[in-house]
Each structure stands twice: as structure tokens, then as C-alpha cells.
Motif scaffolding. Structure first.
Motif, PDB file in Angstrom:
ATOM      1  N   ALA A  85       0.817  -1.224   0.000  1.00 20.15           N
ATOM      2  CA  ALA A  85       0.000   0.000   0.000  1.00 20.15           C
ATOM      3  C   ALA A  85       0.846   1.267   0.000  1.00 20.15           C
ATOM      4  CB  ALA A  85      -0.919   0.006   1.220  1.00 20.15           C
ATOM      5  N   ALA A  86       2.143   1.142   0.175  1.00 24.68           N
ATOM      6  CA  ALA A  86       3.022   2.297   0.338  1.00 24.68           C
ATOM      7  C   ALA A  86       3.200   3.080  -0.960  1.00 24.68           C
ATOM      8  CB  ALA A  86       4.384   1.837   0.855  1.00 24.68           C
ATOM      9  N   ASN A  87       3.370   4.381  -0.809  1.00 26.03           N
ATOM     10  CA  ASN A  87       3.603   5.261  -1.958  1.00 26.03           C
ATOM     11  C   ASN A  87       4.887   6.082  -1.833  1.00 26.03           C
ATOM     12  OD1 ASN A  87       1.140   4.840  -3.576  1.00 26.03           O
ATOM     13  ND2 ASN A  87       0.092   5.633  -1.759  1.00 26.03           N
ATOM     14  N   GLY A  88       5.563   5.991  -0.706  1.00 23.10           N
ATOM     15  CA  GLY A  88       6.762   6.794  -0.487  1.00 23.10           C
ATOM     16  C   GLY A  88       7.939   6.338  -1.331  1.00 23.10           C
ATOM     17  N   ASP A  89       8.928   7.201  -1.436  1.00 19.40           N
ATOM     18  CA  ASP A  89      10.146   6.837  -2.159  1.00 19.40           C
ATOM     19  C   ASP A  89      10.910   5.745  -1.411  1.00 19.40           C
ATOM     20  OD1 ASP A  89       9.748   8.717  -4.198  1.00 19.40           O
ATOM     21  OD2 ASP A  89      10.673  10.303  -3.009  1.00 19.40           O
ATOM     22  N   TYR A  90      10.813   5.781  -0.084  1.00 14.48           N
ATOM     23  CA  TYR A  90      11.471   4.791   0.762  1.00 14.48           C
ATOM     24  C   TYR A  90      10.458   4.194   1.729  1.00 14.48           C
ATOM     25  CZ  TYR A  90      16.027   6.392  -0.892  1.00 14.48           C
ATOM     26  OH  TYR A  90      17.113   6.702  -1.684  1.00 14.48           O
ATOM     27  N   ILE A  91      10.798   3.030   2.258  1.00 14.45           N
ATOM     28  CA  ILE A  91       9.948   2.330   3.216  1.00 14.45           C
ATOM     29  C   ILE A  91      10.756   2.017   4.462  1.00 14.45           C
ATOM     30  CG2 ILE A  91       8.876   0.068   3.690  1.00 14.45           C
ATOM     31  CD1 ILE A  91       7.831   0.066   0.844  1.00 14.45           C
ATOM     32  N   ILE A  92      10.111   2.141   5.621  1.00 14.52           N
ATOM     33  CA  ILE A  92      10.706   1.676   6.874  1.00 14.52           C
ATOM     34  C   ILE A  92       9.584   1.135   7.758  1.00 14.52           C
ATOM     35  CG2 ILE A  92      10.561   3.808   8.244  1.00 14.52           C
ATOM     36  CD1 ILE A  92      13.545   3.159   9.080  1.00 14.52           C
ATOM     37  N   HIS A  93       9.950   0.252   8.674  1.00 14.84           N
ATOM     38  CA  HIS A  93       8.967  -0.366   9.560  1.00 14.84           C
ATOM     39  C   HIS A  93       9.167   0.133  10.984  1.00 14.84           C
ATOM     40  CE1 HIS A  93       7.732  -3.413   6.528  1.00 14.84           C
ATOM     41  NE2 HIS A  93       8.967  -3.199   6.102  1.00 14.84           N
ATOM     42  N   CYS A 111      20.679  10.907   4.276  1.00 23.00           N
ATOM     43  CA  CYS A 111      21.844  10.048   4.030  1.00 23.00           C
ATOM     44  C   CYS A 111      21.645   9.242   2.750  1.00 23.00           C
ATOM     45  CB  CYS A 111      22.069   9.125   5.231  1.00 23.00           C
ATOM     46  SG  CYS A 111      23.440   7.969   5.038  1.00 23.00           S
ATOM     47  N   ALA A 112      20.444   8.690   2.579  1.00 24.16           N
ATOM     48  CA  ALA A 112      20.142   7.896   1.385  1.00 24.16           C
ATOM     49  C   ALA A 112      20.215   8.745   0.118  1.00 24.16           C
ATOM     50  CB  ALA A 112      18.755   7.264   1.518  1.00 24.16           C
ATOM     51  N   ILE A 113      19.647   9.928   0.167  1.00 18.15           N
ATOM     52  CA  ILE A 113      19.627  10.803  -1.001  1.00 18.15           C
ATOM     53  C   ILE A 113      21.026  11.295  -1.347  1.00 18.15           C
ATOM     54  CG2 ILE A 113      18.803  13.019  -1.870  1.00 18.15           C
ATOM     55  CD1 ILE A 113      16.689  10.790  -1.834  1.00 18.15           C
ATOM     56  N   GLU A 114      21.764  11.685  -0.328  1.00 17.01           N
ATOM     57  CA  GLU A 114      23.098  12.250  -0.559  1.00 17.01           C
ATOM     58  C   GLU A 114      24.040  11.235  -1.199  1.00 17.01           C
ATOM     59  OE1 GLU A 114      26.848  14.188   1.981  1.00 17.01           O
ATOM     60  OE2 GLU A 114      24.906  13.855   2.955  1.00 17.01           O
ATOM     61  N   HIS A 115      23.936   9.979  -0.787  1.00 12.58           N
ATOM     62  CA  HIS A 115      24.883   8.969  -1.251  1.00 12.58           C
ATOM     63  C   HIS A 115      24.295   7.983  -2.266  1.00 12.58           C
ATOM     64  CE1 HIS A 115      27.803  10.264   1.753  1.00 12.58           C
ATOM     65  NE2 HIS A 115      26.832  10.258   2.651  1.00 12.58           N
ATOM     66  N   ILE A 119      19.660   1.083   0.575  1.00 14.81           N
ATOM     67  CA  ILE A 119      19.356   0.735   1.966  1.00 14.81           C
ATOM     68  C   ILE A 119      20.271   1.549   2.878  1.00 14.81           C
ATOM     69  CG2 ILE A 119      19.302  -1.087   3.729  1.00 14.81           C
ATOM     70  CD1 ILE A 119      18.854  -3.123   1.521  1.00 14.81           C
ATOM     71  N   VAL A 120      19.690   2.148   3.916  1.00 10.60           N
ATOM     72  CA  VAL A 120      20.460   2.847   4.948  1.00 10.60           C
ATOM     73  C   VAL A 120      20.187   2.176   6.283  1.00 10.60           C
ATOM     74  CG1 VAL A 120      20.799   5.006   6.211  1.00 10.60           C
ATOM     75  CG2 VAL A 120      20.438   5.055   3.735  1.00 10.60           C
ATOM     76  N   ILE A 121      21.259   1.880   7.017  1.00 11.98           N
ATOM     77  CA  ILE A 121      21.152   1.187   8.300  1.00 11.98           C
ATOM     78  C   ILE A 121      21.589   2.120   9.413  1.00 11.98           C
ATOM     79  CG2 ILE A 121      21.910  -0.826   9.632  1.00 11.98           C
ATOM     80  CD1 ILE A 121      22.665  -2.105   6.903  1.00 11.98           C
ATOM     81  N   SER A 122      20.813   2.142  10.508  1.00 12.06           N
ATOM     82  CA  SER A 122      21.177   2.956  11.665  1.00 12.06           C
ATOM     83  C   SER A 122      21.341   2.070  12.901  1.00 12.06           C
ATOM     84  CB  SER A 122      20.105   4.017  11.940  1.00 12.06           C
ATOM     85  OG  SER A 122      18.953   3.420  12.506  1.00 12.06           O
ATOM     86  N   TYR A 192      18.782  -7.568  -3.932  1.00 17.16           N
ATOM     87  CA  TYR A 192      18.451  -6.609  -4.987  1.00 17.16           C
ATOM     88  C   TYR A 192      19.183  -5.266  -4.839  1.00 17.16           C
ATOM     89  CZ  TYR A 192      14.526  -9.614  -6.422  1.00 17.16           C
ATOM     90  OH  TYR A 192      13.757 -10.663  -6.883  1.00 17.16           O
ATOM     91  N   ALA A 193      19.574  -4.916  -3.635  1.00 14.22           N
ATOM     92  CA  ALA A 193      20.172  -3.599  -3.397  1.00 14.22           C
ATOM     93  C   ALA A 193      21.522  -3.473  -4.109  1.00 14.22           C
ATOM     94  CB  ALA A 193      20.343  -3.368  -1.905  1.00 14.22           C
ATOM     95  N   LYS A 194      21.727  -2.356  -4.753  1.00 12.78           N
ATOM     96  CA  LYS A 194      22.999  -2.077  -5.440  1.00 12.78           C
ATOM     97  C   LYS A 194      23.990  -1.345  -4.532  1.00 12.78           C
ATOM     98  CE  LYS A 194      21.239  -3.760  -9.221  1.00 12.78           C
ATOM     99  NZ  LYS A 194      21.598  -5.147  -9.626  1.00 12.78           N
ATOM    100  N   LYS A 195      23.444  -0.564  -3.605  1.00 14.59           N
ATOM    101  CA  LYS A 195      24.323   0.249  -2.757  1.00 14.59           C
ATOM    102  C   LYS A 195      23.729   0.337  -1.348  1.00 14.59           C
ATOM    103  CE  LYS A 195      27.050   4.532  -3.000  1.00 14.59           C
ATOM    104  NZ  LYS A 195      27.218   5.817  -3.722  1.00 14.59           N
ATOM    105  N   VAL A 196      24.522  -0.088  -0.369  1.00 16.10           N
ATOM    106  CA  VAL A 196      24.083  -0.113   1.025  1.00 16.10           C
ATOM    107  C   VAL A 196      24.990   0.787   1.850  1.00 16.10           C
ATOM    108  CG1 VAL A 196      23.765  -1.571   3.069  1.00 16.10           C
ATOM    109  CG2 VAL A 196      23.213  -2.472   0.789  1.00 16.10           C
ATOM    110  N   GLY A 197      24.388   1.582   2.744  1.00 14.41           N
ATOM    111  CA  GLY A 197      25.194   2.487   3.556  1.00 14.41           C
ATOM    112  C   GLY A 197      24.779   2.498   5.010  1.00 14.41           C
ATOM    113  N   TYR A 198      25.642   3.066   5.842  1.00 14.56           N
ATOM    114  CA  TYR A 198      25.416   3.161   7.275  1.00 14.56           C
ATOM    115  C   TYR A 198      25.350   4.623   7.678  1.00 14.56           C
ATOM    116  CZ  TYR A 198      26.915  -1.649   6.900  1.00 14.56           C
ATOM    117  OH  TYR A 198      27.019  -2.970   6.510  1.00 14.56           O
ATOM    118  N   LEU A 199      24.420   4.936   8.533  1.00 17.96           N
ATOM    119  CA  LEU A 199      24.289   6.299   9.006  1.00 17.96           C
ATOM    120  C   LEU A 199      25.353   6.558  10.065  1.00 17.96           C
ATOM    121  CD1 LEU A 199      22.618   8.910   8.886  1.00 17.96           C
ATOM    122  CD2 LEU A 199      21.247   8.001  10.761  1.00 17.96           C
ATOM    123  N   GLU A 200      26.238   7.485   9.772  1.00 21.18           N
ATOM    124  CA  GLU A 200      27.313   7.823  10.713  1.00 21.18           C
ATOM    125  C   GLU A 200      26.757   8.781  11.757  1.00 21.18           C
ATOM    126  OE1 GLU A 200      30.138   6.362  10.754  1.00 21.18           O
ATOM    127  OE2 GLU A 200      29.783   5.232   8.908  1.00 21.18           O
TER     128      GLU A 200
END
Length: 324
Positions: A85-93, A111-115, A119-122, A192-200
Motif C-alpha cells: 500500500a506504500a507510496n513513499g520513495d522509501y519504506i521503513i517499519h 543520508c540515502a539521497i546524498e549517497h 538501503i540505509v542502516i542505523s 536486490y540492493a545495489k548500494k548499502v550504507g550506514y548512518l554515521e
């Protein structure tokens, strides 16, 4: 205006906690959010509390979408419905007994947009509601797919911001049961993810409440058996996905390690007697050789396995050998 992030919140039996959760979500510093609340036929007044709290945030009303399940279908299905049902550019639970720091989604989104991360992990905090018990920093290493297959404990969905196109543009095998459903989705997300990052960021952004009443923490024979059965089904789902996508053999040892986790749900029962021995030995029987010869299996776990296979596992408690 299209939402930047869709937040998916399953609701069931959380009347005591949902106000804390919802206020933390409505007070996010990122304005353009979509809140997808999935009422999983909660038997208490959780939804009434939610609607009362919503009155304090009139600017959020148009951002809230409520989905009512026809009957209690469980967290896995509630999340699936929310994703679809989601319409956002990104999803989180967000679990409805947990809560989020006010700037969490703003920090993760930028962080996701800049890099250009998929997937962004915190970090997240484990708490009893008053005290910090632990801070979890899920560094997945150079090969995150390999890591999430082998270590399902790293597969929480609530600290991972995911590009929605991963779900809309690809084949997803949605898990149907409650236990280890996060792992079933995480393996597919990281495949499926091409680029994964961590929130510093020094501070954890998500607060995971260790709820003693959660299905994950109940200690009856029935609850242990249900967790084992649910985990087994979800592992079967993700293994089938890997086989169909053609990467199962590449990570064969990691998938064996994943399968081994399902047997772990029977171990609390096995410590008392061998009533469920056949269930244990027949759960992914290919594990019976893996335990003995895998290089990364600790010696103590190999000993537990041998004793269990011999039908004398409860003796391990008398020897006082650490098994974890």
C-alpha cells in the motif's frame, strides 16, 4: 506531494504502548511522511488510543492511511500489506510497542539521497522502557548479503530504510509466518540492493522495547513449537527464493547456518527431555553433517549436536557447558 518515506506500523495488542510509539512518529522532523497503520484485528483499544492521539497532530491526518485486516493474520502479513500500500520513495517499519528518535527519519532519508543508497542502516537501542540495555550497531561488512543470510539476528527491519522500488520492481517472496520473517525479507532486500550504507551517527535512532509479553519471549511448550514451525516455513521461503534466483549454491554454507537457527527454537524444550528429538533431527536433515564438519562451528556447539543426535542432550546441562 509524494511522500519521502512510508512508515509501516502493524497494530495488535499494544494499547499500553501505542501512544508512545505514535507520538514519536508524528513528531518526526521530516514532514513529508506517509503512515500506514495496519490494524491486525487488535482485540483491545489500541486503535482508539491511536485515533485520540492523532487529534493532537492535525497536520498529520492526511498522511495517515489505516488498513483493517479481516482477521488476525500476524505481523508478516501486516507488513506485506503495508509494503504493497506504500507510496513513499522509501519504506521503513516500526513496531507499535517501540519508538523512534525525532530526527531519525530525516537523518536516514538525507543520508540515502546524498549517497544514492538503496538501503540505509542505523544503530538501535534495546530498552526495558526506562533503561538502556544495549546499543546495537549492525555493521554487515563488505558482503552484506552473505552476512544477513548467515546471521538472522542482524535482520531487524525497523532500523533499515529501503528504497521502495526494491519491492515494486522485483519479485518478492513474502514470508507468511511470524518468526524470522525479518530475515526472509532482508535477504531479498540485500540481494536486490545495489548500494548499502550506514548512518554515521553516534546515537541510536530506534528504541526496541524488550516486551516480556511479546510472542518472542513467552516460554510455554506451545510457544516454542510455534516459533520453530514459523521459522522453518520462513527459512524454506527464503531458500526457495535463493534457488529460483540462482544464488543458493554460492552461499550454500551460509544457508546451512541459517537453517541451523530454526533448530535453536527447539533447544529450550530439548534441555528438559527428548520428547521433540525427531522434530529436531528432521528439521533440515542436511544439517546433520554440516554441524560436524563446518569450520566455523564452535567446538561446544559440535558437542551439543553430537549429544543431541545421540538422544542424551539434557546431560549437557549437568556438564555446565556454555552453548551460546
Amino acid at each position: 506531494m509524494k511522500a519521502k518515506i512510508s512508515v509501516i506500523i502493524p497494530v495488535y495488542g499494544v494499547e499500553q504502548y501505542i501512544e508512545r510509539c505514535i507520538r514519536s512518529l508524528f513528531e518526526q522532523t521530516l514532514d513529508n511522511l506517509e503512515y500506514i497503520i495496519v490494524n491486525d484485528c487488535t482485540p483491545d483499544d489500541s486503535m482508539s488510543v491511536l485515533k485520540r492521539v492523532l487529534e493532537d497532530y492535525p497536520h498529520r491526518k492526511e498522511q495517515v492511511k489505516i488498513i483493517c485486516q479481516p482477521y488476525n493474520m500476524g505481523t508478516a502479513k501486516a507488513r506485506e500489506m503495508g509494503i504493497k500500500a506504500a507510496n513513499g520513495d522509501y519504506i521503513i517499519h516500526c513496531d507499535s510497542d517501540d519508538w523512534v528518535e525525532k530526527d531519525a527519519y530525516s537523518l536516514m532519508y538525507h543520508c540515502a539521497i546524498e549517497h544514492g543508497y538503496d538501503i540505509v542502516i542505523s544503530k538501535y537501542r534495546e530498552t526495558d522502557g526506562k533503561n538502556e540495555l544495549n546499543v546495537v550497531d549492525q555493521q554487515l561488512g563488505q558482503f552484506p548479503l552473505r552476512t544477513v543470510i548467515k546471521k538472522p539476528v542482524l535482520c531487524s527491519l525497523c532500523n533499515k530504510l529501503v528504497k521502495r522500488s526494491i519491492f515494486t520492481n522485483n519479485v518478492i517472496y513474502y514470508p507468511v509466518c511470524h518468526m524470522m520473517e525479518d530475515n526472509a525479507l532482508c535477504v531479498q532486500m540485500f540481494y536486490y540492493a545495489k548500494k548499502v550504507g550506514y548512518l554515521e551517527h553516534n546515537q541510536p535512532l530506534y528504541n526496541y522495547y524488550i516486551n516480556p509479553n511479546s510472542i518472542c519471549h513467552t516460554d510455554s511448550e506451545q510457544s516454542h513449537l510455534k516459533r520453530w514451525a514459523d521459522a522453518t516455513k520462513n527459512v524454506q521461503t527464503v531458500c526457495q527464493f535463493a534457488k529460483d534466483m540462482g544464488f543458493y549454491k554460492t552461499y550454500a554454507n551460509e544457508f546451512l547456518s541459517l537453517k541451523a537457527n530454526t533448530r535453536g527454537f527447539l533447544m529450550p524444550l530439548m534441555r528438559h527431555n527428548n520428547k521433540h528429538y525427531k522434530k529436531w533431527i528432521n528439521t533440515f536433515p542436511e544439517l546433520n553433517w554440516y554441524y560436524l564438519f563446518a569450520k566455523d562451528t564452535p567446538l561446544t556447539l559440535k558437542l551439543v549436536f553430537v549429544l543431541t543426535e545421540m538422544g542424551v542432550y539434557p546431560a549437557i546441562t549437568k556438564l555446565k557447558i556454555k552453548t551460546v
